[in-house]
Design a protein around this motif. Structure first.
Motif, short mmCIF file in Angstrom:
data_model
loop_
_atom_site.label_atom_id
_atom_site.label_comp_id
_atom_site.label_asym_id
_atom_site.label_seq_id
_atom_site.Cartn_x
_atom_site.Cartn_y
_atom_site.Cartn_z
N LYS A 1 0.81 -3.34 -0.08
CA LYS A 1 0.26 -4.92 0.61
C LYS A 1 1.12 -6.00 -0.38
N TYR A 2 1.75 -7.28 0.21
CA TYR A 2 2.09 -8.44 -0.01
C TYR A 2 2.90 -8.35 -0.86
N ALA A 3 3.65 -7.18 -1.30
CA ALA A 3 4.97 -6.84 -2.27
C ALA A 3 5.28 -8.36 -2.51
N SER A 4 6.18 -8.79 -1.81
CA SER A 4 7.39 -10.82 -2.11
C SER A 4 6.57 -11.27 -2.74
N ASN A 5 5.27 -11.93 -2.13
CA ASN A 5 4.44 -12.37 -1.92
C ASN A 5 4.27 -12.33 -4.79
N MET A 6 3.77 -10.71 -4.33
CA MET A 6 4.01 -10.74 -5.68
C MET A 6 4.93 -10.94 -6.31
N ILE A 7 5.87 -10.53 -6.00
CA ILE A 7 7.00 -10.20 -6.82
C ILE A 7 7.75 -11.02 -7.16
N ARG A 8 7.39 -12.19 -6.17
CA ARG A 8 7.59 -13.86 -6.66
C ARG A 8 7.09 -14.38 -7.41
N SER A 9 5.64 -14.45 -7.89
CA SER A 9 4.56 -14.53 -8.39
C SER A 9 5.27 -13.68 -9.63
N ILE A 10 5.41 -12.72 -10.34
CA ILE A 10 4.72 -12.10 -11.25
C ILE A 10 6.57 -13.06 -11.60
N LYS B 1 8.09 -15.64 -11.51
CA LYS B 1 7.24 -17.00 -10.96
C LYS B 1 7.04 -17.93 -13.13
N ARG B 2 6.84 -16.35 -13.33
CA ARG B 2 5.85 -15.90 -14.68
C ARG B 2 7.22 -15.81 -15.73
N GLY B 3 8.31 -15.67 -15.18
CA GLY B 3 8.58 -14.85 -16.55
C GLY B 3 8.78 -13.75 -17.09
N PHE B 4 8.38 -13.04 -16.19
CA PHE B 4 8.28 -11.09 -16.72
C PHE B 4 9.18 -10.42 -15.92
N ALA B 5 10.07 -9.43 -17.19
CA ALA B 5 10.87 -9.28 -16.73
C ALA B 5 10.41 -7.90 -15.07
N LEU B 6 10.43 -7.53 -13.43
CA LEU B 6 10.95 -7.59 -12.94
C LEU B 6 12.30 -5.88 -12.38
N THR B 7 12.16 -5.19 -12.29
CA THR B 7 13.27 -4.23 -10.91
C THR B 7 12.01 -3.66 -9.71
N THR B 8 12.18 -3.38 -9.10
CA THR B 8 11.68 -3.51 -7.85
C THR B 8 12.71 -2.39 -7.24
N PHE B 9 11.95 -1.38 -6.43
CA PHE B 9 12.61 -0.58 -5.57
C PHE B 9 11.80 0.06 -3.75
N LYS B 10 12.32 1.15 -3.40
CA LYS B 10 11.42 1.33 -2.11
C LYS B 10 10.87 2.50 -2.86
N GLY B 11 10.01 3.90 -2.16
CA GLY B 11 9.99 4.30 -2.13
C GLY B 11 9.01 5.51 -0.94
N LYS B 12 8.47 6.08 -0.75
CA LYS B 12 7.52 6.80 0.25
C LYS B 12 6.92 7.62 -0.10
N GLY B 13 5.84 7.26 0.05
CA GLY B 13 4.01 8.29 -0.63
C GLY B 13 4.21 8.99 0.94
N LYS B 14 3.07 9.03 0.58
CA LYS B 14 2.75 10.75 1.81
C LYS B 14 2.93 10.43 2.61
N ASN B 15 2.35 8.68 3.05
CA ASN B 15 2.50 8.78 4.62
C ASN B 15 3.18 6.98 4.73
N ASP B 16 3.16 6.60 3.76
CA ASP B 16 4.07 5.55 4.02
C ASP B 16 5.14 4.96 3.17
N PHE B 17 5.59 3.82 3.59
CA PHE B 17 6.60 3.62 2.23
C PHE B 17 5.83 2.57 1.46
#
Length: 168
Positions: A100-109, A111-127
């Motif tokens: 949920k809300y990954a883009s907002n979460m990423i933007r907030s993190i 904005k606070r200046g934390f080092a952050l790397t993202t990628f997509k993954g496949k869970g049991k049922n969803d991405f």
């Protein structure tokens, strides 16, 4: 009687110091401060010799020395844990797995200046969106709060990190 009570207080105090300093020493060594850790070990050894020698002298006739020793060890461990928590040396690697809300979460993190790397993954049922964040340990609760603000059900995994490049 007064001297006996004073000895119990000394034994207790020495054990509190010994255990608290031992915890601090381990933290410092784990964070690469070996010289300070070695100096603390000298102090810890001196305290141990003093407290132990007080306890074993007439130990059979005075069980209160054992009680003071044990209670000092117990309280010292608690004090050491509190010191460790307050110092919060080192860094944490935080992995967040969210839907949920990954883009907002990423933007907030970010904005606070934390080092952050993202990628997509496949869970049991969803991405899923997977975030990898490296932060100073003192700041990890800030990251937790940001994540929980956007996704209270996100999986958060933390580990101690020894970062050797980049920024955090």
């Amino acid at each position: 009687m007064v001297i006996g009570v004073l000895i119990y207080i000394l034994i207790f105090t020495f054990k509190v110091l010994e255990n608290a300093l031992g915890t601090l020493r381990m933290i410092l060594i784990a964070n690469g401060k070996k010289q300070i850790g070695a100096i603390l070990q000298l102090i810890i050894s001196l305290i141990w010799i003093l407290s132990t020698s007080m306890v074993i002298t007439n130990i059979i006739k005075d069980y209160f020395k054992i009680i003071a020793f044990i209670l000092g060890s117990y309280i010292g461990s608690l004090v050491g844990s509190i010191i460790e928590e307050k110092l919060a040396l080192g860094a944490n690697l935080i992995m967040v797995i969210t839907e949920k809300y990954a883009s907002n979460m990423i933007r907030s993190i970010r904005k606070r200046g934390f080092a952050l790397t993202t990628f997509k993954g496949k869970g049991k049922n969803d991405f899923k969106t997977i975030l990898i964040i490296v932060v100073k340990r003192k700041l990890r609760n800030e990251v937790f709060n940001i994540v929980k603000k956007y996704d209270n059900e996100a999986m958060i995994i933390t580990e101690n990190a020894n970062a050797t490049g980049g920024y955090y």
